[in-house]
Design an enzyme around this catalytic site. Structure first.
Site, PDB file in Angstrom:
ATOM      1  N   GLY A 150       0.826  -1.211   0.000  1.00 24.87           N
ATOM      2  CA  GLY A 150       0.000   0.000   0.000  1.00 24.87           C
ATOM      3  C   GLY A 150       0.857   1.257   0.000  1.00 24.87           C
ATOM      4  N   ALA A 151       1.891   1.229   0.821  1.00 22.17           N
ATOM      5  CA  ALA A 151       2.777   2.381   0.939  1.00 22.17           C
ATOM      6  C   ALA A 151       4.040   1.947   1.663  1.00 22.17           C
ATOM      7  CB  ALA A 151       2.089   3.487   1.719  1.00 22.17           C
ATOM      8  N   MET A 152       5.085   2.780   1.560  1.00 23.16           N
ATOM      9  CA  MET A 152       6.368   2.411   2.164  1.00 23.16           C
ATOM     10  C   MET A 152       7.041   3.658   2.729  1.00 23.16           C
ATOM     11  SD  MET A 152       8.553   0.103   2.821  1.00 23.16           S
ATOM     12  CE  MET A 152       9.936   0.579   3.818  1.00 23.16           C
ATOM     13  N   GLU A 153       7.479   3.509   3.985  1.00 28.66           N
ATOM     14  CA  GLU A 153       7.932   4.667   4.750  1.00 28.66           C
ATOM     15  C   GLU A 153       9.381   5.080   4.518  1.00 28.66           C
ATOM     16  OE1 GLU A 153       7.252   1.597   5.881  1.00 28.66           O
ATOM     17  OE2 GLU A 153       8.507   1.023   7.570  1.00 28.66           O
ATOM     18  N   ASN A 154       9.914   4.953   3.281  1.00 30.65           N
ATOM     19  CA  ASN A 154      11.304   5.388   3.039  1.00 30.65           C
ATOM     20  C   ASN A 154      11.492   6.774   3.641  1.00 30.65           C
ATOM     21  OD1 ASN A 154      11.428   3.142   1.095  1.00 30.65           O
ATOM     22  ND2 ASN A 154      10.058   4.470  -0.054  1.00 30.65           N
ATOM     23  N   HIS A 186      -0.046   6.693   8.820  1.00 29.89           N
ATOM     24  CA  HIS A 186       0.735   5.499   9.176  1.00 29.89           C
ATOM     25  C   HIS A 186       2.203   5.658   8.753  1.00 29.89           C
ATOM     26  CE1 HIS A 186       1.214   0.984   9.463  1.00 29.89           C
ATOM     27  NE2 HIS A 186       2.217   1.282   8.644  1.00 29.89           N
ATOM     28  N   GLU A 187       2.396   6.062   7.517  1.00 27.65           N
ATOM     29  CA  GLU A 187       3.779   6.148   7.033  1.00 27.65           C
ATOM     30  C   GLU A 187       4.532   7.286   7.734  1.00 27.65           C
ATOM     31  OE1 GLU A 187       4.575   3.584   5.655  1.00 27.65           O
ATOM     32  OE2 GLU A 187       2.644   2.887   4.902  1.00 27.65           O
ATOM     33  N   HIS A 240       5.920   6.262  10.986  1.00 25.50           N
ATOM     34  CA  HIS A 240       7.176   5.504  10.875  1.00 25.50           C
ATOM     35  C   HIS A 240       8.398   6.414  10.793  1.00 25.50           C
ATOM     36  CE1 HIS A 240       5.899   1.375  10.536  1.00 25.50           C
ATOM     37  NE2 HIS A 240       5.225   1.526   9.411  1.00 25.50           N
ATOM     38  N   GLU A 265       5.229  -2.231  12.876  1.00 26.10           N
ATOM     39  CA  GLU A 265       3.954  -2.085  12.172  1.00 26.10           C
ATOM     40  C   GLU A 265       2.795  -1.924  13.160  1.00 26.10           C
ATOM     41  OE1 GLU A 265       3.716  -1.318   9.274  1.00 26.10           O
ATOM     42  OE2 GLU A 265       5.711  -1.875   8.576  1.00 26.10           O
TER      43      GLU A 265
HETATM   44  N1  BES Z   1       6.462  -0.796   5.825  1.00 33.11           N
HETATM   45  C1  BES Z   1       5.146  -1.156   5.466  1.00 33.11           C
HETATM   46  C2  BES Z   1       5.027  -1.812   4.125  1.00 33.11           C
HETATM   47  C3  BES Z   1       5.869  -3.034   3.954  1.00 33.11           C
HETATM   48  C4  BES Z   1       6.005  -3.924   4.989  1.00 33.11           C
HETATM   49  C5  BES Z   1       6.466  -3.248   2.752  1.00 33.11           C
HETATM   50  C6  BES Z   1       6.796  -5.024   4.809  1.00 33.11           C
HETATM   51  C7  BES Z   1       7.251  -4.373   2.568  1.00 33.11           C
HETATM   52  C8  BES Z   1       7.421  -5.239   3.609  1.00 33.11           C
HETATM   53  C9  BES Z   1       4.217   0.058   5.477  1.00 33.11           C
HETATM   54  O1  BES Z   1       4.462   0.929   6.509  1.00 33.11           O
HETATM   55  C10 BES Z   1       2.823  -0.464   5.621  1.00 33.11           C
HETATM   56  O2  BES Z   1       2.471  -0.926   6.665  1.00 33.11           O
HETATM   57  N2  BES Z   1       2.052  -0.386   4.545  1.00 33.11           N
HETATM   58  C11 BES Z   1       0.704  -0.864   4.524  1.00 33.11           C
HETATM   59  C12 BES Z   1      -0.245   0.263   4.474  1.00 33.11           C
HETATM   60  C13 BES Z   1      -0.436   0.812   5.834  1.00 33.11           C
HETATM   61  C14 BES Z   1      -1.362   1.949   5.889  1.00 33.11           C
HETATM   62  C15 BES Z   1      -0.948  -0.224   6.797  1.00 33.11           C
HETATM   63  C16 BES Z   1       0.503  -1.711   3.309  1.00 33.11           C
HETATM   64  O3  BES Z   1       1.349  -1.667   2.434  1.00 33.11           O
HETATM   65  O4  BES Z   1      -0.497  -2.422   3.252  1.00 33.11           O
HETATM   66 ZN    ZN Z   2       3.843   0.300   8.352  1.00 33.93          ZN
END
Ligand code: BES
Ligand code: ZN
Length: 905
Positions: free
Chosen positions: A340-344, A376-377, A380, A399
């Site tokens: 969904g998204a990534m917190e780089n 959320h991001e 992080h 998470e």
């Molecule tokens: N860091 C995660 C995404 C992630 C986790 C990518 C493990 C690769 C491996 C990110 O912060 C995250 O939790 N993304 C969620 C969306 C969020 C709003 C819950 C996602 O991608 O579903």
């Molecule tokens: Zn996350």
């Protein structure tokens, strides 16, 4: 019935005490966070000295272990990358790179292990790297270099030893494929103004940084990164930190963009993007920019994200009592993105649906998704990025914490959305669902249990599900002794046990308890809640569950877990259940709205676990005739959906439909009135969600007048495709209903609109509605499309199969399709993909017969050799769930049928 009383006002069960204490730990966290943070750099560099985990393999060679040895510690990297956005002579997209890493030797060694995956390294005098000593130190000569492909290491064996305390420079040059595989440094394609555009982007978490440049790819191996990108003149390059120089290299007509040094950070947070995207920014001190495709930005699709990003950043600054540590904060929406998204850090990447909002076509649910994902991001940026887990076994903490505070940030940005109550649905009940299976595992696994990229990505899958609800599963990394100190220093807070003792019960044991309140005897007891009562749990719960005694008044109802602040389910003696039911019937509003939702969810799950009768659970839905609030309706709907998929192939279905039709009719009529016969939508945010439930449930159960409405709206749109007058909130329901009722013409129209959609949220609505058709050949063709990225993007393939599997006609087709193409899907998504485990659970979701169970087991056997990668746990869960359903159905189908028959008469 007199006024009931709430158990938590008068009583304290052991679990409630725990819940309250856990809440204190959250508060204490804020206190210690600052202190922790300042120690961060030192502490997490030390993380590299964590003990090496022996692999079960017989080899004891360091290169046969998944964890890096503790002999070397990286200081900084200089990385220059040049992605080519046109095919080379071999018809491939590639990138070239040069990278150097300065590292310090911590323990004497003649071996350098550095991660490198799918990179083609240039040879220097027959070796894949060059090594130089720093500050007058002579580096030993390289004896040999080779790849340990399984562990993804470049192995460098030296003629002599590296010296502790001395620094060395390791240099490599390499070429990699800029594939469209959504991992590492990869490419994404999209059409704009009839032209195919290509961009280069990254996704490093968890183990893909090593696919972009050789690196010590463990979260504890923090270092500073100096990134340089070479790219075409008409494109822009972005990375974690601010660009400091932009040089045009004349002879090649390309630009070299040099970025400032990053903070000391983990490899999984590194990011870079080369694109011709546009951005919008506000005049603010945080340097917030929202980036996306030119068209999307020009359309104003980034405006909503821009409006909320800065306030949320400021909220977290206050919350953590720490300034945002970087000078800029880019948010970028990418057309191809696996999660969904990534917190780089400094360059957060999003799926388009998680960042872009178009008020004319996006629903309010899409808007809420954006607010929670951004929040959320951004959470992080501190928790995760500034303070980081040592190893992936503690990813839950990262998470879990972000998944909790995302609601606080979103609530700050949108105070009228009732975000905090919604956590019950989106965190607690989802976590319960996973955590009540024996194939669940404790939040914190042992370091030794998490090694391979597949195991790491399996943890990733479960982490967002295990969204820790605020009280439960908190904060191990923030050392419990620090928490203890904070608690000691907080006046008025006294704990019965140490923070360690309290928290270990939650994080080292799997599952959660069901508390049984017996108002007749005064006994309050608890035990491990499992959906399958006879399941054998092979992980022992070492902590004793507690039994307490209380005095209850005979005639009043008792409600435990007030405002659902504890991580447990509640059961009562029958008399109290009856009193609660009659209170719900006479005046449900006396019971807090989240408790109404939780009563429903607890009752259904207790019934699924055969702890109470199913008819008792069904009776909790009777009061819905009067319910107008979103949270209880959503909780009911989820549980009833579970029923639908159990029964929609059986004779129970008709009676169940008739009952639900009766229950939802008043809600449908209510919204008809307040929306001037469905020409507007409700004004309240969550009321708009309830309105969607009213429409979809009324149409699916055949409430008079519903289908006529939705089908006429869709028809009108088909007649005038340029003018879609269906309200964005109602589109998912309307599209699905109309495509289900229609044939090829409706499907083709939907497909055309999907291909033309320029707003990602609209495309998703159509993509999921296309799976609603009842025409088998259309479904089969649609399944085939998921293997063609020109038709369905790779990022969307598994969820599209999931949509098809949720359709009663599509389910067996999807299951056959996945089995027939198992090797393809496994190769593409099996080792690391975020969505792979979902694929398995989606296609097996409806399984409830002995025949389906045998198919599952056969599938497990047939593919034992290929394996199930990051879907291993999902498969175990599917087997466990199917077994439980078969047993449950044998005992409960008849009473359920009789109950629905009697209630729908
Ligand atoms: N860091 C995660 C995404 C992630 C986790 C990518 C493990 C690769 C491996 C990110 O912060 C995250 O939790 N993304 C969620 C969306 C969020 C709003 C819950 C996602 O991608 O579903
Ligand atoms: Zn996350």
């Amino acid at each position: 019935m007199g006024k009931g009383y709430y158990i938590s006002k008068h009583l304290a069960t052991a679990a409630m005490v725990l819940a309250a204490i856990a809440l204190v730990t959250i508060i204490a966290l804020s206190v210690v966070y600052n202190r922790e943070k300042s120690k961060n750099a030192a502490k997490f560099t030390n993380a590299t000295t964590s003990p090496v985990t022996p692999t079960p393999k017989t080899s004891n060679e360091p290169w046969d272990k998944y964890r890096l040895p503790d002999t070397l510690s990286p200081e900084y990297y200089n990385v220059t990358l040049w992605p080519r956005l046109v095919k080379n002579v071999n018809g491939m997209y590639i990138f070239t790179g040069i990278s150097g890493v300065m590292f310090t030797c911590v323990k004497k060694t003649d071996l350098i292990l550095i991660h490198s995956n799918k990179l083609n390294l240039t040879l220097f005098k027959g070796h894949h790297a060059k090594l130089m000593g720093q500050s007058g130190v002579t580096a030993p000569a390289i004896k040999t270099t080779w790849f340990q492909t399984e562990k993804q290491y470049l192995v460098i064996q030296l003629e002599g030893k590296l010296k502790p305390g001395k620094s060395y420079w390791l240099y490599t040059e390499f070429t990699g494929e800029l594939a469209d595989d959504l991992e590492g440094f990869y490419r994404s394609e999209y059409m704009e103004d009839g032209e195919k555009k290509i961009i280069a982007i990254t996704q490093m978490q968890a183990t893909y940084a090593r696919k972009a440049f050789p690196c010590f790819d463990e979260p504890g191996m923090k270092a500073v990164f100096h990134i340089t990108l070479i790219h075409d003149l008409e494109t822009t390059a972005l990375s974690n930190s601010q660009e400091i120089k932009n040089v045009i290299i004349d002879e090649t007509a390309v630009t070299r963009t040099i970025f400032g040094p990053t903070k000391k950070m983990s490899t999984y947070l590194v990011a870079f993007v080369v694109s011709d995207f546009k951005y919008i920014s506000a005049k603010d001190k945080k340097g917030v920019r929202i980036w996306a495709r030119k068209k999307a930005i020009e359309d104003g699709q980034g405006d909503y994200a821009l409006k909320i990003t800065q306030p949320i950043l400021e909220f977290f600054e206050k919350y953590y009592n720490t300034s945002y540590p970087l000078s800029k904060s880019d948010q970028i929406a990418l057309p191809d993105f696996n999660s969904g998204a990534m917190e780089n850090w400094g360059l957060v990447t999003y799926r388009e649906t998680a960042l872009l909002y178009d008020p004319r076509t996006s629903a309010n649910g899409n808007k809420q998704r954006i607010a929670t994902v951004v929040s959320h991001e951004l959470a992080h940026m501190w928790f995760g990025n500034l303070v980081t887990l040592k190893w992936w076994n503690d990813l839950w903490l990262n998470e879990g914490f972000a998944s909790y505070v995302e609601y606080l940030g979103a609530d700050y940005a949108e105070p009228n959305w009732n975000m905090k109550d919604q956590t019950i649905l989106y965190d607690l009940q989802r976590a319960f669902a996973v955590d009540s299976l024996t194939s669940s595992h404790p939040l914190s696994q042992k370091k030794e249990e998490v090694n391979t990229p597949s195991e790491i990505s399996e943890i990733q899958k479960s982490s967002p599900n295990m969204r820790c609800s605020k009280h439960c599963k908190t904060l191990r990394n923030c050392s419990f002794s620090l928490l203890n100190q904070a608690v000691d220093q907080t006046p008025g807070v006294k704990l019965p046990y140490s923070v360690h003792e309290i928290m270990n019960r939650w994080i080292l044991q799997m599952g959660f308890p069901v508390i049984t309140v017996d108002t007749r005897t005064g006994n309050v007891s608890q035990k491990h809640f499992l959906l399958e009562p006879d399941a054998v749990v092979d992980r022992k719960s070492e902590y004793k569950y507690v039994v307490k005694h209380h005095h209850f008044s005979k005639n009043e109802w008792v409600l435990a877990n007030l405002h659902v602040s504890g991580y447990f389910r509640v059961n009562y003696d029958l008399g109290n259940w009856e009193r609660l039911l009659s209170q719900l019937k006479s005046d449900h509003q006396v019971i807090p709205v989240v408790n109404r939702a939780q009563i429903l969810d607890d009752a259904f799950n207790l019934a699924r676990a055969s702890i109470i009768n199913i008819t008792l659970a069904l009776r909790t839905t009777k009061y819905l005739l009067h319910e107008r609030e979103y949270i209880p309706w959503e909780a009911a709907l989820r549980n009833l959906n579970y029923f639908f998929q159990l029964f929609d192939r059986s004779e129970v279905y008709g009676a169940m439909q008739a009952y639900l039709k009766k229950q939802v009719k008043p809600l449908f009529e209510y919204f008809g009135i307040i929306s001037s016969n469905w020409t507007t939508v409700a004004s309240g945010h969550t009321d708009q969600f309830t309105q969607i439930i009213a429409l979809s449930l009324a149409c699916s159960t055949g409430v008079e007048g519903c289908r006529e409405l939705t089908r006429s709206w869709f028809k009108k749109w088909m007649q005038n495709p340029h003018n879609n007058t269906i309200h964005p909130n109602l589109r998912s329901t309307v599209y699905c209903d109309a495509i289900a009722a229609g044939g090829t013409e409706e499907w083709n129209f939907g497909w055309q609109m999907f291909q033309k959609a320029t707003v990602a949220a609209e495309a998703v609505k159509l993509r999921s509605a296309l799976a609603c058709t009842k025409v088998p050949w259309l479904l089969n063709r649609y399944l085939e499309y998921t293997m063609n990225p020109e038709k369905i993007r790779k990022q969307d393939a598994t969820s599209t199969i999931g949509y098809i599997a949720s359709n009663i006609i599509g389910q067996p087709l999807a299951w056959d399709f996945v089995r027939a193409n198992w090797d393809y899907f496994f190769k593409l998504y099996g080792t690391g993909s975020f969505t792979f485990s979902r694929l398995i659970s989606d296609v097996t979701y409806r399984f409830c017969t002995p025949f389906e169970l045998s198919q599952l087991k056969r599938f497990q056997k047939d593919n034992a050799e290929t394996g199930f990668g990051s879907g291993t746990q999902a498969l175990q869960q599917a087997i466990e769930k199917t077994t439980a359903k078969i047993k449950w159905l044998a005992e409960n189908k008849e009473p359920v049928l009789q109950w629905f028959l009697s209630e729908s008469a």
